[in-house]
Design an enzyme around this catalytic site. Structure first.
Site, PDB file in Angstrom:
ATOM      1  N   ASP A 131       5.148   1.994   0.234  1.00 56.39           N
ATOM      2  CA  ASP A 131       5.176   1.962  -1.235  1.00 56.39           C
ATOM      3  C   ASP A 131       6.586   1.851  -1.833  1.00 56.39           C
ATOM      4  O   ASP A 131       6.724   1.498  -3.003  1.00 56.39           O
ATOM      5  CB  ASP A 131       4.505   3.221  -1.813  1.00 56.39           C
ATOM      6  CG  ASP A 131       3.054   3.358  -1.382  1.00 56.39           C
ATOM      7  OD1 ASP A 131       2.449   2.339  -1.029  1.00 56.39           O
ATOM      8  OD2 ASP A 131       2.549   4.496  -1.389  1.00 56.39           O
ATOM      9  N   ARG A 258      -0.892  -2.666   5.802  1.00 62.49           N
ATOM     10  CA  ARG A 258      -0.140  -1.596   6.475  1.00 62.49           C
ATOM     11  C   ARG A 258       0.094  -1.866   7.953  1.00 62.49           C
ATOM     12  O   ARG A 258       0.827  -1.127   8.607  1.00 62.49           O
ATOM     13  CB  ARG A 258      -0.877  -0.261   6.312  1.00 62.49           C
ATOM     14  CG  ARG A 258      -0.742   0.378   4.976  1.00 62.49           C
ATOM     15  CD  ARG A 258      -0.461   1.869   5.054  1.00 62.49           C
ATOM     16  NE  ARG A 258      -1.428   2.613   5.814  1.00 62.49           N
ATOM     17  CZ  ARG A 258      -2.330   3.457   5.285  1.00 62.49           C
ATOM     18  NH1 ARG A 258      -2.377   3.652   3.985  1.00 62.49           N
ATOM     19  NH2 ARG A 258      -3.156   4.128   6.039  1.00 62.49           N
TER      20      ARG A 258
HETATM   21  O1  F6P Z   1       0.967   5.501   0.567  1.00 59.96           O
HETATM   22  C1  F6P Z   1       0.613   4.420   1.354  1.00 59.96           C
HETATM   23  C2  F6P Z   1      -0.720   3.852   0.937  1.00 59.96           C
HETATM   24  O2  F6P Z   1      -0.988   2.725   1.739  1.00 59.96           O
HETATM   25  C3  F6P Z   1      -0.854   3.512  -0.546  1.00 59.96           C
HETATM   26  O3  F6P Z   1      -0.253   2.301  -0.885  1.00 59.96           O
HETATM   27  C4  F6P Z   1      -2.350   3.529  -0.707  1.00 59.96           C
HETATM   28  O4  F6P Z   1      -2.696   3.841  -2.029  1.00 59.96           O
HETATM   29  C5  F6P Z   1      -2.783   4.625   0.219  1.00 59.96           C
HETATM   30  O5  F6P Z   1      -1.744   4.796   1.166  1.00 59.96           O
HETATM   31  C6  F6P Z   1      -4.080   4.366   0.953  1.00 59.96           C
HETATM   32  O6  F6P Z   1      -4.379   5.487   1.699  1.00 59.96           O
HETATM   33  P1  F6P Z   1      -5.522   5.565   2.793  1.00 59.96           P
HETATM   34  O7  F6P Z   1      -5.045   4.838   4.021  1.00 59.96           O
HETATM   35  O8  F6P Z   1      -5.692   7.013   3.053  1.00 59.96           O
HETATM   36  O9  F6P Z   1      -6.726   4.894   2.220  1.00 59.96           O
END
Ligand code: F6P
Length: 325
Positions: A131, A258
């Site tokens: 982020d 990610r």
């Molecule tokens: O903080 C990293 C992040 O990828 C954010 O951009 C996103 O809102 C969140 O984590 C998603 O989280 P999870 O993987 O728990 O759904």
């Protein structure tokens, strides 16, 4: 201050590409300076439940190019309670860990700050989040890779958007920060970005529409920052309703953002910050995040790092605006 012999490393919160490069760097620079290292699995969960193993230089061989985290990650609810943190402290004592290096984002560093206030354990943070929302560092580990991943996706979406003369609303991650949305919009030549840092969402959509959607273009792409209130679907529905003549589609990129092998930039950043964490411990620093500012490694107190007002350079908004006519 008690002598530090053993350093524990954990990754916590949402994983980010480059976390492995950071684990490698912390491990190897610690060992080369005479410390022993322990890897803690599943973030604070593993710290509370004693999921820990001794790390050698070989434990981190061939991981610099891998996305994700070999230590696994978790968002721990239990660690948010005093009982959970007490359990974590007991594990630390049992394992003979003298200092912790925590790689993670806002929530993870908030946890570290509270833990370090309650117990006499030096904690050093590394900004590990796609982020880029941690204050005091120009960049966070994983942001550059994710930005490149998004741009790659948007380039592909542009091909089909052009063929069908469509408007695409592409939703990207970033939690409450618009760095990924704004910069991916500039890098992919998108027509607009809707981000939390700018005017109201409605104003931003109005502005895009006001310019005359697709007047002279084959396609339009609007990058939308994810938001709990309204995402790409919301804007797409509005445009569909008000401008039924347009062919509108939505693409939510989701967790593919990610993953993937970290960029060279993220590997170098993670390597520098990891080495910086060990230098900080040798310097007697505690309860700071290691950041990078103007290409220099800096120490940022946890309370500053987790501030919610990391500013976006408003020049970026103007540039996108000017270039997307
Ligand atoms: O903080 C990293 C992040 O990828 C954010 O951009 C996103 O809102 C969140 O984590 C998603 O989280 P999870 O993987 O728990 O759904």
């Amino acid at each position: 201050m008690a002598k530090i012999n053993c350093i524990g490393i954990l990754t916590s919160g949402g994983d980010s590409p480059g976390m492995n490069a950071a684990i490698r760097s912390i491990t190897r620079s610690a060992i080369s300076k005479g410390f022993s290292v322990k890897g803690i699995y599943r973030g604070y969960e593993g710290l509370m439940n004693d999921e820990i193993s001794e790390f050698t230089t070989e434990s981190v061989s061939n991981i610099i190019a891998r996305g994700g985290t070999i230590l696994k990650s978790a968002r721990s609810k239990e660690f948010q309670t005093p009982e959970g943190r007490q359990k974590a402290y007991e594990t630390i004592q049992k394992e003979g860990i003298d200092a912790l290096v925590i790689i993670g984002g806002n929530g993870s560093l908030t946890g570290a700050r509270i833990f370090a206030q309650e117990f006499d354990v030096p904690c050093i943070g590394l900004p590990g989040t796609i982020d880029n929302d941690l204050y005091g560092t120009d960049l966070t580990i994983g942001y550059d890779t994710t930005l490149n991943t998004i741009v790659d996706c948007v380039d592909k979406i542009r091909d089909t958007a052009n063929s069908h003369e469509r408007i695409f609303f592409v939703e990207v991650m970033g939690r409450d920060a618009g760095f990924l949305a704004q910069n991916s919009a500039i890098a992919s030549g998108a027509e607009a970005a809707i981000i939390p840092e700018d005017n109201t969402d409605a104003d931003q959509l109005e502005h895009f529409i006001g310019r005359g959607i697709r007047k002279s273009k084959n396609s339009s792409i609007v990058i939308v920052s994810e938001s709990p209130k309204c995402g790409a679907m919301f804007y797409a529905d509005r445009v569909k309703k008000e401008y039924p003549q347009y062919d509108v589609r939505v693409s939510i990129l989701g967790h593919l953002q990610r993953g993937g092998s970290p960029s060279a930039r993220d590997r170098i950043l993670a390597s520098r910050l990891g080495a910086g964490a060990i230098d900080a411990i040798l310097d007697g620093q505690r309860n700071v995040m290691i950041g990078i500012r103007n290409d220099e490694v800096v120490y940022v107190p946890f309370t500053d790092a987790i501030r919610s007002d990391k500013e976006m350079n408003k020049g970026l908004i103007r540039v996108l605006d000017e270039l997307s006519i």
